[in-house]
Design an enzyme around this catalytic site. Sequence first.
Site, PDB file in Angstrom:
ATOM      1  N   LYS A  14       4.051 -47.944 -41.833  1.00  0.00           N
ATOM      2  CA  LYS A  14       4.212 -46.675 -42.550  1.00  0.00           C
ATOM      3  C   LYS A  14       2.941 -46.384 -43.346  1.00  0.00           C
ATOM      4  CE  LYS A  14       7.591 -44.550 -45.780  1.00  0.00           C
ATOM      5  NZ  LYS A  14       8.740 -44.835 -46.673  1.00  0.00           N
ATOM      6  N   SER A  20      12.212 -41.077 -46.025  1.00  0.00           N
ATOM      7  CA  SER A  20      10.838 -40.704 -45.757  1.00  0.00           C
ATOM      8  C   SER A  20      10.216 -41.435 -44.568  1.00  0.00           C
ATOM      9  CB  SER A  20       9.988 -40.965 -46.994  1.00  0.00           C
ATOM     10  OG  SER A  20       9.938 -42.366 -47.271  1.00  0.00           O
ATOM     11  N   SER A  30      14.833 -44.690 -47.864  1.00  0.00           N
ATOM     12  CA  SER A  30      13.839 -44.304 -46.848  1.00  0.00           C
ATOM     13  C   SER A  30      13.669 -45.256 -45.682  1.00  0.00           C
ATOM     14  CB  SER A  30      12.482 -44.085 -47.502  1.00  0.00           C
ATOM     15  OG  SER A  30      12.491 -42.846 -48.153  1.00  0.00           O
TER      16      SER A  30
END
Length: 491
Positions: A80, A155, A179
């Site tokens: 990420k 997210s 997330s």
Amino acid sequence: MSDLIRMTAAQLAELLARGDVSAVEVTQAHLDRIAAVDDRVHAFLHVDADGALEVARAIDARRAAGEELSPLAGVPVAVKDIFVTRGMPTTAASKILEGWRPPYDATVVERLRAAGMVVLGKTNLDEFAMGSSTEFSAYGPTRNPWDLSRIPGGSGGGSAAALAAYEAPLALGTDTGGSIRQPAAVTGTVGVKPTYGGVSRYGVIAFSSSLDTPGPCARTVEDTALLHAVIGGHDPRDSTSIPAPVPPVVEAARQGASGDLTGVRIGVITQFTGEGAEPGVMAVFRETIETLTKLGAEIIEVSCPHFEYALPAYYLIAPSECSSNLARYDGVRYGLRVGDDGTRSLEEVMSITRDAGFGPEVKRRIIIGTFALSSGYYDAYYGQAQKIRTLVTRDFTAAFEQVDALIAPTTPFVAFPLGSRTSDPYQMYLSDLYTIPVNLYGGPAISVPCGLSQGLPVGVQVMAPAMADDRVYRVGAALESAVGTLTPPEL
Ligand code: GLN
């Protein structure tokens, strides 16, 4: 399509160890897949093909030389884009960090490299990890491989979509309010939020420091455990890191895979069984409770009366911490600088840079957080939210006196269409209704795919006491053994 991309990390590790396949072949198969599908999925913000192949070649050479390598050596992983990576762009999906190349690796990235894992690139997210759909990325949304007109969650939508699209077998996420788990739920993948402090935050771009928790994402429970074992454990560079070994997560996942939960007491939360979720999600949740009973677990209803205040409390605590953490983006130290034409004061340049560099959701949170912390309002907002955090924690402590683990739906609804919730922040925040309580408490939680509704994946989460991460793997693996994995349609 190459078979290699359909394999789990555990299977790839075994083939690599036996020498049946090379790390270069495994890496190339995933790079080819990315090249074939990522223009439609947009899971990646940056693909490091050359760097990945170089690492793969080095691993193959070391293996050929007879060196003993760690179990996941040569297995690819997607990261990420909120973890700093030396020499590789790191944007947190924000314009304000465009062009920044960090001079160091986050601890967890360092650990991936030390284990010989192959970093494929950086995945998309909502700007600074604020959001539930990846639509707040400054670089365009990621799409859900199950239905490209729908969101992949957020997210960490990029990491989850990369897994569901077979672009990577493993990925890293961060879970501040859901997330990792919510994207896992809506993409039919597995995601784990470890105990807060169980995985280092060093080199993770800070959003809400008392909540941010890095964790593993994969397509199977065993794979998340294997990755957890690599990234977890004490880090002296993170002051909130717990000085204890990683709980026995891999062993627990393998134990759970036998499908026997005899004697395990699992709590169903009264406040999370009623309205608030789509009927299709609740139907899968009820089936999951039955499945757990069949596996031998004892189901006990427990009341957690303060859980319904967790969402509003989170949306004061997280913005408050973010308003402080994001003060460092001043147009001087990192990335973007706008309006510095020699006529303006430093303060004006900062203000213009921040206005140009931050997107609407980030600005909204900075404004809310600054207000909640301001003198005269601190007690009424931030102070009250902290008290709720204590009450939610007490609910967990009381519940864990009666049960070994708690279950709830991961998120109230299946993947929604792109654009359908962006104009109403409250509708977006509702995605986190069920994930947030355990973040306020700090314990571990896993989201496991448990069925379909409207042809789309539904996840169920298992929560456990702090540092009992092994327990969520055991229950998660047992559920997976009963339900099986969900396979998305061909892209
Ligand atoms: N969706 C939540 C938020 O917008 C959670 C984000 C996260 O866990 N990083 O804050």
